[in-house]
Scaffold this motif. Structure first.
Motif, mmCIF file in Angstrom:
data_model
loop_
_atom_site.group_PDB
_atom_site.id
_atom_site.type_symbol
_atom_site.label_atom_id
_atom_site.label_comp_id
_atom_site.label_asym_id
_atom_site.label_seq_id
_atom_site.Cartn_x
_atom_site.Cartn_y
_atom_site.Cartn_z
ATOM 1 N N THR A 64 11.039 5.263 -15.781
ATOM 2 C CA THR A 64 9.916 5.695 -14.950
ATOM 3 C C THR A 64 10.206 6.985 -14.191
ATOM 4 N N HIS A 65 11.471 7.355 -14.094
ATOM 5 C CA HIS A 65 11.831 8.566 -13.357
ATOM 6 C C HIS A 65 11.716 9.830 -14.204
ATOM 7 N N SER A 66 11.143 9.730 -15.406
ATOM 8 C CA SER A 66 11.056 10.898 -16.277
ATOM 9 C C SER A 66 9.680 11.557 -16.270
ATOM 10 N N SER A 67 8.706 10.946 -15.620
ATOM 11 C CA SER A 67 7.382 11.567 -15.556
ATOM 12 C C SER A 67 7.431 12.750 -14.594
ATOM 13 N N PRO A 68 6.585 13.750 -14.816
ATOM 14 C CA PRO A 68 6.606 14.932 -13.940
ATOM 15 C C PRO A 68 6.448 14.599 -12.453
ATOM 16 N N SER A 69 5.593 13.659 -12.123
ATOM 17 C CA SER A 69 5.398 13.320 -10.709
ATOM 18 C C SER A 69 6.636 12.634 -10.131
ATOM 19 N N GLU A 70 7.288 11.789 -10.915
ATOM 20 C CA GLU A 70 8.507 11.124 -10.447
ATOM 21 C C GLU A 70 9.658 12.110 -10.318
ATOM 22 N N VAL A 71 9.758 13.046 -11.255
ATOM 23 C CA VAL A 71 10.811 14.069 -11.172
ATOM 24 C C VAL A 71 10.629 14.878 -9.888
ATOM 25 N N GLU A 72 9.392 15.233 -9.590
ATOM 26 C CA GLU A 72 9.100 15.988 -8.363
ATOM 27 C C GLU A 72 9.447 15.170 -7.124
ATOM 28 N N ARG A 73 9.096 13.905 -7.136
ATOM 29 C CA ARG A 73 9.407 13.016 -6.011
ATOM 30 C C ARG A 73 10.923 12.855 -5.829
ATOM 31 N N ASP A 74 11.633 12.696 -6.953
ATOM 32 C CA ASP A 74 13.096 12.571 -6.888
ATOM 33 C C ASP A 74 13.739 13.839 -6.349
ATOM 34 N N GLU A 75 13.215 14.996 -6.747
ATOM 35 C CA GLU A 75 13.755 16.269 -6.251
ATOM 36 C C GLU A 75 13.553 16.392 -4.738
ATOM 37 N N ALA A 76 12.386 15.997 -4.265
ATOM 38 C CA ALA A 76 12.118 16.041 -2.818
ATOM 39 C C ALA A 76 13.054 15.088 -2.071
ATOM 40 N N LYS A 77 13.258 13.901 -2.620
ATOM 41 C CA LYS A 77 14.153 12.914 -2.010
ATOM 42 C C LYS A 77 15.582 13.466 -1.959
ATOM 43 N N THR A 78 16.025 14.067 -3.063
ATOM 44 C CA THR A 78 17.368 14.631 -3.125
ATOM 45 C C THR A 78 17.553 15.712 -2.067
ATOM 46 N N LYS A 79 16.570 16.566 -1.886
ATOM 47 C CA LYS A 79 16.667 17.638 -0.879
ATOM 48 C C LYS A 79 16.831 17.076 0.525
ATOM 49 N N VAL A 80 16.078 16.028 0.842
ATOM 50 C CA VAL A 80 16.189 15.407 2.169
ATOM 51 C C VAL A 80 17.575 14.793 2.343
ATOM 52 N N LEU A 81 18.059 14.096 1.328
ATOM 53 C CA LEU A 81 19.361 13.443 1.420
ATOM 54 C C LEU A 81 20.491 14.463 1.504
ATOM 55 N N GLU A 82 20.368 15.563 0.768
ATOM 56 C CA GLU A 82 21.369 16.625 0.855
ATOM 57 C C GLU A 82 21.345 17.274 2.232
ATOM 58 N N ALA A 83 20.167 17.410 2.822
ATOM 59 C CA ALA A 83 20.064 17.963 4.178
ATOM 60 C C ALA A 83 20.748 17.047 5.194
ATOM 61 N N CYS A 84 20.882 15.775 4.860
ATOM 62 C CA CYS A 84 21.593 14.823 5.721
ATOM 63 C C CYS A 84 23.107 14.884 5.499
ATOM 64 N N GLY A 85 23.542 15.752 4.581
ATOM 65 C CA GLY A 85 24.973 15.938 4.351
ATOM 66 C C GLY A 85 25.543 15.167 3.183
ATOM 67 N N PHE A 86 24.704 14.585 2.350
ATOM 68 C CA PHE A 86 25.168 13.785 1.214
ATOM 69 C C PHE A 86 25.126 14.579 -0.082
ATOM 70 N N LEU A 87 26.044 14.279 -0.976
ATOM 71 C CA LEU A 87 25.967 14.719 -2.357
ATOM 72 C C LEU A 87 25.230 13.603 -3.089
ATOM 73 N N VAL A 88 24.235 13.955 -3.898
ATOM 74 C CA VAL A 88 23.435 12.955 -4.608
ATOM 75 C C VAL A 88 23.717 13.061 -6.100
ATOM 76 N N LEU A 89 24.184 11.972 -6.683
ATOM 77 C CA LEU A 89 24.375 11.883 -8.126
ATOM 78 C C LEU A 89 23.268 11.012 -8.696
ATOM 79 N N ARG A 90 22.627 11.490 -9.741
ATOM 80 C CA ARG A 90 21.615 10.706 -10.434
ATOM 81 C C ARG A 90 22.141 10.358 -11.811
ATOM 82 N N VAL A 91 22.162 9.082 -12.105
ATOM 83 C CA VAL A 91 22.596 8.616 -13.423
ATOM 84 C C VAL A 91 21.484 7.767 -14.016
#
Length: 114
Positions: A64-91
């Motif tokens: 489900t994470h491969s649809s364009p809307s989900e990819v966009e949502r995941d990218e936004a989530k990653t940016k917020v988490l990285e701003a909190c000081g985390f490295l985010v790995l997606r597998v």
């Protein structure tokens, strides 16, 4: 905050089979010395796995994470988490099923440089 705790508890109870498989390898400090938590609140998100000491988040993504809307949502989530000081790995679920050792090696390598 109570809302996040309740939601995280429900997610722990209904984890996917890929999440269960990787959790068996991460729990109880089995990966070197790192303490991982599953379905843990970080900022406004609940992440699949996190080591707070290592500042690393591991997200296990299914089909489900491969649809364009989900990819966009995941990218936004990653940016917020990285701003909190985390490295985010997606597998992917497929990586967990077919190459768990490789996934664990990626996680461990990412933690060494923290």
């Amino acid at each position: 905050m109570e809302r996040f705790k309740s939601r995280a508890q429900k997610l722990r109870e209904s984890q996917t089979s890929a999440e269960a498989k990787i959790w068996q390898a991460l729990r109880n400090r089995q990966l070197a010395r790192w303490k991982f938590r599953r379905q843990h609140p970080v900022d406004r998100y609940i992440v699949d796995f996190v080591t707070l000491d290592g500042k690393l988040i591991v997200e296990v993504d299914g089909v489900t994470h491969s649809s364009p809307s989900e990819v966009e949502r995941d990218e936004a989530k990653t940016k917020v988490l990285e701003a909190c000081g985390f490295l985010v790995l997606r597998v992917s679920n497929t990586d967990v099923y077919e190459n768990l050792e490789g996934v664990l090696e990626l996680i461990q390598t990412s933690l060494r440089f923290e």
